[in-house]
Scaffold this motif. Structure first.
Motif, short mmCIF file in Angstrom:
data_model
loop_
_atom_site.label_atom_id
_atom_site.label_comp_id
_atom_site.label_asym_id
_atom_site.label_seq_id
_atom_site.Cartn_x
_atom_site.Cartn_y
_atom_site.Cartn_z
N SER A 175 0.82 -1.20 0.00
CA SER A 175 0.00 0.00 0.00
C SER A 175 0.86 1.26 0.00
CB SER A 175 -0.94 -0.01 1.21
OG SER A 175 -1.87 -1.07 1.11
N ALA A 176 1.97 1.22 0.72
CA ALA A 176 2.87 2.39 0.75
C ALA A 176 3.47 2.66 -0.63
CB ALA A 176 3.97 2.16 1.77
N SER A 177 3.71 1.60 -1.39
CA SER A 177 4.38 1.76 -2.68
C SER A 177 3.56 2.55 -3.68
CB SER A 177 4.74 0.39 -3.26
OG SER A 177 3.57 -0.33 -3.65
N ILE A 178 2.22 2.53 -3.56
CA ILE A 178 1.39 3.23 -4.54
C ILE A 178 0.72 4.48 -3.94
CG2 ILE A 178 0.98 1.18 -5.93
CD1 ILE A 178 -1.83 0.98 -4.71
N THR A 179 1.05 4.78 -2.67
CA THR A 179 0.52 6.00 -2.04
C THR A 179 1.62 6.93 -1.56
OG1 THR A 179 0.42 5.00 0.17
CG2 THR A 179 -1.54 4.78 -1.23
N GLY A 180 2.81 6.38 -1.25
CA GLY A 180 3.85 7.18 -0.64
C GLY A 180 3.54 7.54 0.80
N ARG A 181 2.76 6.71 1.49
CA ARG A 181 2.38 6.96 2.88
C ARG A 181 2.53 5.69 3.70
NH1 ARG A 181 2.13 11.10 0.37
NH2 ARG A 181 0.72 12.89 0.72
N ILE A 182 2.74 5.88 5.00
CA ILE A 182 2.82 4.78 5.95
C ILE A 182 2.41 5.34 7.31
CG2 ILE A 182 5.23 5.08 6.71
CD1 ILE A 182 3.64 1.69 5.80
N PRO A 183 1.70 4.60 8.17
CA PRO A 183 1.31 5.13 9.48
C PRO A 183 2.51 5.62 10.28
CG PRO A 183 0.04 3.17 9.02
CD PRO A 183 1.07 3.28 7.93
N CYS A 184 2.34 6.81 10.88
CA CYS A 184 3.44 7.45 11.61
C CYS A 184 3.32 7.10 13.10
CB CYS A 184 3.37 8.97 11.40
SG CYS A 184 4.92 9.80 11.74
N TRP A 185 3.98 6.03 13.47
CA TRP A 185 3.95 5.55 14.85
C TRP A 185 5.26 4.84 15.13
CZ3 TRP A 185 3.74 0.29 16.64
CH2 TRP A 185 3.87 -0.65 15.62
N GLY A 186 5.46 4.34 16.33
CA GLY A 186 6.63 3.53 16.64
C GLY A 186 7.94 4.23 16.32
N ASN A 187 8.77 3.59 15.53
CA ASN A 187 10.11 4.10 15.25
C ASN A 187 10.13 5.36 14.41
OD1 ASN A 187 11.39 1.92 16.62
ND2 ASN A 187 11.04 0.62 14.84
N HIS A 188 9.00 5.77 13.86
CA HIS A 188 8.95 7.02 13.10
C HIS A 188 8.97 8.23 14.03
CE1 HIS A 188 8.27 5.30 9.12
NE2 HIS A 188 7.45 4.44 9.68
N LEU A 189 8.63 8.05 15.30
CA LEU A 189 8.53 9.14 16.26
C LEU A 189 9.79 9.19 17.13
CD1 LEU A 189 4.82 8.57 17.36
CD2 LEU A 189 5.69 10.07 15.54
N VAL A 190 10.37 10.37 17.26
CA VAL A 190 11.64 10.52 17.98
C VAL A 190 11.53 9.98 19.40
CG1 VAL A 190 13.27 12.20 18.92
CG2 VAL A 190 12.39 12.48 16.60
N GLU A 191 10.42 10.24 20.07
CA GLU A 191 10.29 9.83 21.47
C GLU A 191 10.28 8.31 21.64
OE1 GLU A 191 6.05 11.08 20.12
OE2 GLU A 191 8.13 11.67 19.74
N ASN A 192 10.03 7.58 20.55
CA ASN A 192 10.03 6.12 20.61
C ASN A 192 11.35 5.50 20.16
OD1 ASN A 192 7.34 6.10 21.46
ND2 ASN A 192 6.56 6.01 19.36
N ARG A 193 12.35 6.33 19.95
CA ARG A 193 13.64 5.82 19.46
C ARG A 193 14.73 5.83 20.53
NH1 ARG A 193 14.00 5.44 13.93
NH2 ARG A 193 16.21 6.01 13.88
N TYR A 194 14.43 6.34 21.70
CA TYR A 194 15.41 6.38 22.77
C TYR A 194 15.63 4.98 23.37
CZ TYR A 194 14.72 11.43 22.55
OH TYR A 194 14.64 12.74 22.13
N GLY A 195 16.79 4.80 23.96
CA GLY A 195 17.12 3.52 24.57
C GLY A 195 16.25 3.19 25.76
N THR A 196 16.07 1.91 26.00
CA THR A 196 15.28 1.44 27.15
C THR A 196 16.11 0.60 28.12
OG1 THR A 196 14.60 -0.52 25.90
CG2 THR A 196 13.14 1.42 25.81
N HIS A 197 17.15 -0.07 27.60
CA HIS A 197 17.98 -0.97 28.41
C HIS A 197 19.46 -0.62 28.20
CE1 HIS A 197 14.22 -3.18 28.24
NE2 HIS A 197 14.66 -4.05 29.13
N LEU A 198 20.24 -0.76 29.25
CA LEU A 198 21.68 -0.53 29.19
C LEU A 198 22.40 -1.86 29.35
CD1 LEU A 198 24.05 1.50 29.08
CD2 LEU A 198 23.88 1.66 31.57
#
Length: 432
Positions: A175-198
């Motif tokens: 679906s993304a290939s013929i629309t150029g869109r994808i849901p903006c959630w998870g790893n697309h959002l900066v706040e969801n890209r920070y580390g959780t475990h050391l």
């Protein structure tokens, strides 16, 4: 979900029925995930041309347009297949013509796949046919929103390249290939890209076997979370990070990791955690390394090796060169096969450099487009295989019901030449 005017127009059919169906799927998908909007993307990597049993049945019923509508758009209508709206590549799929006579992979499968490639390439799909598209020209930029499938490709794109993607599926990438869109959630959002475990290592990684074992440990500890690794780890190269990510995505479900000072979203340890307080560190040392090695070799029992597999994820040029150097002037043992898996584009370079010829003189094969786990094939009669990939040692025994040995590239080539496994865990390099 908030849609722009352009997105509403696509949903309402301004760009045709297929695009409207794709937008409908993406909206339903995004709402289910709690996404507030869609991201624009110009980089999609999926498996459109790979003929699964379901796709093949739909193709024989109504052609590839029918298969795309049902599998990629969740649409049962007869619709025209549009051109790709954004750059779209095909990841690894089944084997091509070169597999005939080498492996038990059906000629009809190869013919159907060739037909699919012909159809979809005319629609704008770039048939790279590899799980490592970043090795052969698809190299997203830092911060770019992309829509990729394949766990090892996703974790590499997020972590090493700094692009932004979740681990997508056939429907969302189609679906993304013929629309150029994808849901903006998870790893697309900066706040969801920070580390959780050391995770803190007291060992220095001395090659991609060490990086693979470390990744396998990390994935098992954090599962689907985002690990941050510290310690005097050494300088990883592409193959090291490729194997680390693939192993972490196999034992867990890691889609992003940070190595402060090495990966782009983590210039510092503090940045890796977004300024949040640091969690207690999980230690990785000699005992943990030994336990991971033993777990990866727990399925191996018989020392006679039928099959050696190198190149998962697909081998880089440097890895092919190493195999060729180790095989120069030698011959494989009778009854033992060696397959080196690589992207077709890199196979062409290996041919030109003479490495393919060296491997073939020894009795080995340099193969492209797929891998035994993806196509579910191995040499006829295989009971025991050896690999330098923690990912394949994890998956292939379960998929094919065979024994596995895991070791270094050198140990794997030695097994191919002698027909016997003689691997052992070298001492770790402890950081003082």
């Amino acid at each position: 979900m908030r849609l722009t005017d352009d997105e509403k127009a696509m949903l309402d059919g301004a760009e045709g029925r297929a695009v409207a169906a794709a937008m409908d799927l993406l909206v339903r998908y995004g709402n289910a995930l709690g996404a507030e909007r869609l991201c624009e993307t110009r980089n999609v990597a999926g498996t459109t041309t790979q003929p699964s049993p379901a796709k093949t049945a739909l193709f024989e019923e109504g052609g590839w347009a029918k298969a795309f509508a049902v599998i990629s758009l969740d649409c049962d209508d007869d619709i025209d297949m549009p051109q790709m709206k954004v750059p779209t590549c095909q990841l690894q799929h089944g084997f091509g013509d070169e597999a005939l006579g080498i492996m038990p992979y059906g000629k009809r499968n190869i013919e159907i796949q060739a037909d699919a490639e012909s159809f979809y390439s005319e629609k704008g799909v770039n048939v790279l046919a590899t799980c490592t598209p970043y090795q052969v020209g698809n190299l997203p930029t830092y911060g770019e929103h992309i829509a990729w499938m394949e766990s090892s490709a996703v974790v590499f794109a997020n972590s090493v390249l700094g692009a932004r993607t979740n681990c997508e599926g056939g429907a969302s990438t189609g679906s993304a290939s013929i629309t150029g869109r994808i849901p903006c959630w998870g790893n697309h959002l900066v706040e969801n890209r920070y580390g959780t475990h050391l995770l803190e290592s007291s060992l220095r990684m001395t090659g991609f076997q060490d990086w693979g074992m470390f990744g396998y440990f990390v994935g098992d500890v954090v599962q689907e979370a985002r690990p941050v690794m510290v310690g005097d780890l050494g300088q990883p190269d592409l193959a090291d990070l490729k194997h680390f990510g693939a192993a972490a995505a196999s034992s867990g479900g890691v889609e992003m990791f940070h190595i402060p000072g090495r990966t782009p979203d983590a210039p510092t340890l503090e940045a890796a955690f977004g300024g949040r307080s640091l969690p207690d560190a999980v230690h990785y040392g000699e005992r943990e390394r030994r336990e991971i090695y033993e777990s990866l070799n727990a399925i191996g029992d018989t020392e006679e090796v039928d099959f050696v597999l190198i190149g998962c994820p697909h081998a880089s040029l440097e890895q092919i060169q190493v195999v060729a150097r180790l095989l120069d002037g030698r011959r494989l043992a009778s009854g033992t096969e060696l397959w080196v898996m690589t992207p077709r584009a890199l196979r062409t370079v290996a041919d030109r450099n003479g490495w393919t010829a060296t491997i073939e003189r020894a009795g080995g094969r340099v193969l492209t487009d797929s891998c035994p786990a993806m196509s579910r094939v191995a040499p006829v009669g295989t009971k025991v295989f050896a690999t330098d990939s923690a990912k394949q040692a994890h998956y292939l025994p379960a998929i094919l019901g065979i024994e596995a040995w895991f070791g270094t590239t050198e140990e794997c080539v030695s097994a191919a030449v002698t027909g016997r496994w003689r691997g052992s865990l070298a001492p770790a390099e402890v950081v003082r």
